[in-house]
Design an enzyme around this catalytic site. Structure first.
Site, PDB file in Angstrom:
ATOM      1  N   HIS A  12      71.888  63.899  24.206  1.00 25.85           N
ATOM      2  CA  HIS A  12      72.651  64.919  24.954  1.00 25.85           C
ATOM      3  C   HIS A  12      72.516  66.316  24.325  1.00 25.85           C
ATOM      4  O   HIS A  12      73.400  67.165  24.480  1.00 25.85           O
ATOM      5  CB  HIS A  12      74.116  64.494  25.128  1.00 25.85           C
ATOM      6  CG  HIS A  12      74.889  64.313  23.852  1.00 25.85           C
ATOM      7  ND1 HIS A  12      75.863  63.353  23.703  1.00 25.85           N
ATOM      8  CD2 HIS A  12      74.853  64.976  22.676  1.00 25.85           C
ATOM      9  CE1 HIS A  12      76.392  63.436  22.490  1.00 25.85           C
ATOM     10  NE2 HIS A  12      75.798  64.416  21.849  1.00 25.85           N
ATOM     11  N   HIS A  59      82.577  67.615  21.224  1.00 21.81           N
ATOM     12  CA  HIS A  59      82.172  68.382  20.048  1.00 21.81           C
ATOM     13  C   HIS A  59      83.200  69.472  19.767  1.00 21.81           C
ATOM     14  O   HIS A  59      82.905  70.659  19.834  1.00 21.81           O
ATOM     15  CB  HIS A  59      80.780  68.982  20.265  1.00 21.81           C
ATOM     16  CG  HIS A  59      79.711  67.959  20.566  1.00 21.81           C
ATOM     17  ND1 HIS A  59      79.599  67.332  21.781  1.00 21.81           N
ATOM     18  CD2 HIS A  59      78.719  67.448  19.789  1.00 21.81           C
ATOM     19  CE1 HIS A  59      78.577  66.477  21.748  1.00 21.81           C
ATOM     20  NE2 HIS A  59      78.030  66.531  20.564  1.00 21.81           N
TER      21      HIS A  59
HETATM   22 FE   LIG Z   1      76.269  65.353  20.033  1.00 16.52          FE
END
Ligand SMILES: [Fe+2]
Length: 279
Positions: A12, A59
């Site tokens: 990703h 994140h």
């Molecule tokens: Fe990541």
């Protein structure tokens, strides 16, 4: 009955999303990567699943360091796109399946997986880049999405074994849902990469290839890889690969690998893509 028909493993890497959003997919650096995803995109268009369970990690966008759920299941009807510092990616909002998600939470908690119920969250590149890679740039995503966020950002991440077991429980949860639905499950992140420190840029093709090989044939072995081995062999951020084991666990014993693509590098990561159909 709802059925999990296949699993998709994919990196990703945020730079992939930026390449699409900024019209750079035709640049020589990016051409091989996007070409490598074309067969997977075609597979997805043909399969046309109703629901995608996307196992990914946040994140530090939906969750900051105040609260970090180990396993957070997205139960909202709709999820906005996170602003990761450059404005939200120009992709459609993600539409959920709150009824199935609530059923999954109930089934998983009764099976002794202590899920965090997430009724509101923004989604970052960890989830949107895989959707872009498999669906391109539609006006609206042609699939409803249940996000499953896994903490691989702050030590300790869950073990591969725990993730594999959770995948098996997800299969049971989905397949006890009465609505006729074709479901796919994504495992995202990886493959080998380390983005900081003296070993930044580390790639281990041998490790990645063995991981892709064993995902079909010997997931029990992969589930036994201790966290430190990911860090040592494949870089600090390779721990994201435990999320692929949730995907694998949800497919049952027998799978057929119908597509594989591996490419180095995208930004500083080794990119892997695999499609496993449940048999
Ligand atoms: Fe990541």
């Amino acid at each position: 009955m709802a059925k999990i028909i296949a699993g998709i493993g994919t990196s990703h890497t945020p730079a992939i999303g930026a390449a699409v959003d900024n019209g750079k997919t035709g640049e020589p650096y990016w051409v091989p990567l996007f070409k490598g995803y074309e067969p997977a995109k075609k597979w997805m268009a043909d399969a046309a699943p109703d629901v995608a369970i996307v196992v990914y990690n946040d994140h530090v966008n939906a969750f900051d360091f105040k609260i970090i759920p180990t396993f957070g299941l997205g139960c909202a009807a709709e999820f906005p796109i996170a602003d990761e510092g450059w404005g939200p990616r120009p992709v459609p909002p993600v539409i959920g399946h709150p009824e199935l998600a609530a059923h999954m939470v109930q089934s998983l908690v009764l099976d002794e997986f202590d899920m965090t119920i997430v009724n509101e969250m923004q989604l970052d590149h960890g989830l949107t880049v895989p959707l872009t890679l498999l669906y391109g740039t539609p006006q609206a995503w042609p699939v409803r999405v249940i996000p499953l966020s896994v903490n691989v950002v702050q030590y300790p991440a869950p073990t591969g074994h725990r993730c594999h077991m959770l995948g098996k429980a997800i299969k049971k949860a989905v397949e006890s849902w009465d609505e006729d639905l074709k479901v796919v499950i994504f495992g995202t992140g990886g493959m080998s990469h380390q983005i900081q420190g003296p070993r930044a840029g580390l790639i281990n093709k041998k490790f990645d290839t063995a991981f892709l090989d064993e995902l079909s044939s010997n997931p029990e072995h992969l589930a036994g890889i201790p966290p430190l081995e990911y860090l040592r062999e494949a870089g600090a951020e390779a721990i994201e690969l435990v999320m692929w084991l949730i995907m694998r666990g949800a497919l049952g014993d027998k799978v057929e690998e119908v597509y594989r693509f591996y490419h180095v590098p995208a930004s500083s990561t080794a990119v892997g893509n695999i499609i496993l159909e449940a048999r």
